[in-house]
Design an enzyme around this catalytic site. Structure first.
Site, short mmCIF file in Angstrom:
data_model
loop_
_atom_site.label_atom_id
_atom_site.label_comp_id
_atom_site.label_asym_id
_atom_site.label_seq_id
_atom_site.Cartn_x
_atom_site.Cartn_y
_atom_site.Cartn_z
N ASP A 1 -12.38 1.83 32.71
CA ASP A 1 -12.87 1.19 31.48
C ASP A 1 -13.56 -0.13 31.83
O ASP A 1 -13.03 -1.21 31.58
CB ASP A 1 -11.70 0.96 30.52
CG ASP A 1 -12.17 0.51 29.14
OD1 ASP A 1 -13.38 0.58 28.87
OD2 ASP A 1 -11.30 0.08 28.34
N SER B 1 -11.61 -6.87 23.27
CA SER B 1 -12.02 -5.90 24.28
C SER B 1 -13.14 -6.46 25.15
O SER B 1 -14.07 -7.09 24.65
CB SER B 1 -12.54 -4.62 23.62
OG SER B 1 -11.50 -3.85 23.12
N GLY B 2 -13.03 -6.21 26.45
CA GLY B 2 -14.08 -6.62 27.37
C GLY B 2 -13.94 -8.03 27.88
O GLY B 2 -14.62 -8.42 28.83
#
Length: 256
Positions: A112, A209-210
């Site tokens: 991911d 996220s990220g």
């Protein structure tokens, strides 16, 4: 040959258990980040100028983030401000092209991680800086204190905020992490780091996220997914281990 149902089972379990990636949210029990710190943070935004994910600047023309953020079609990054209400589109917003890891299919399968190629180089200075990446084989001690940052909600089903937040989290032992997730019948992917969200309510939530997990000044992890509720102390938060993908990152940046 793997049976199709079995191949899809981890995703099914993630959905049934209410596990989620961190879109649309913010750090739990965080504090505002001073304007002179974490200058590598990037806000991934869509065509409407809405924040969808976090990221971090690793070279003047590359931002690193999570592959699952591609689902929300980020078209630009905003650099040089911690306050998303104060964005100078001409100076701070840069268009991007996405480059997901070729082995990524979903969060339960791992890999991911994604690179964003900036259409022009970011100008480094007092408001924009790079973050160091860990070397291949980089190891973090259990219970080591790290930091995670992002924009978004402060609690599950809460409201997003515009100013960058950060909180301290501790590294969770891999065996303990796998054991806790196994209770929910979820097998964790390889090349991950667990931190926060276990015996503590500190951690990330949707929209973070990220973003980076910063340990010892290096971006050791990328925010991937967490449990049923933000700040749930029953299951550790999960990050993609950056050091495991140094070769891929280097090759992509070399080709571009």
């Amino acid at each position: 040959m793997m049976h199709p149902l079995r191949k899809c089972l981890p995703v099914y379990l993630l959905i049934c258990l209410g596990l989620h990636h961190a879109l649309g949210s913010e750090i739990i029990h965080g504090q505002k980040v001073p304007e002179n710190q974490m200058l590598y943070m990037a806000s991934l935004q869509n065509d409407a100028g809405k924040h969808v994910c976090g990221g971090f600047l690793i070279r003047e023309d590359f931002v690193l983030t999570a592959a699952h953020c591609a689902k929300w079609s980020p078209t630009s990054v905003v650099l040089g401000t911690h306050n998303l209400r104060k964005v100078d589109n001409n100076a701070m917003r840069i268009r991007v092209d996405t480059c997901k890891h070729p082995s990524y299919t979903n969060i339960s399968s791992g890999h991911d991680i994604m690179l964003l190629k900036l259409s022009k180089k970011a100008k480094l200075g007092k408001k924009v800086q790079l973050v160091q990446l860990p070397k291949s084989g980089f190891k973090i001690k259990n219970n080591a204190k790290c930091r995670v940052a992002g924009w978004g909600y402060t609690k599950t089903a809460g409201n997003s905020v515009d100013e960058l937040q950060a909180t301290d989290v501790k590294i969770v032992n891999q065996k303990t992490c796998k054991k806790e997730w196994k209770i929910g019948k979820v097998k964790l992917p390889a090349n991950i780091i667990c931190a926060g969200g276990f015996k503590t309510t500190n951690g990330f939530c949707k929209g973070d996220s990220g973003g980076p997990l910063v340990c010892g000044g290096a971006a050791a992890g990328v925010v991937s997914f967490s449990g049923r509720r933000c700040g749930d102390p029953r299951s550790p938060d999960v990050y993609t281990r950056v050091s495991s993908f140094r070769g891929w990152i280097r090759n992509v940046m070399r080709r571009n």
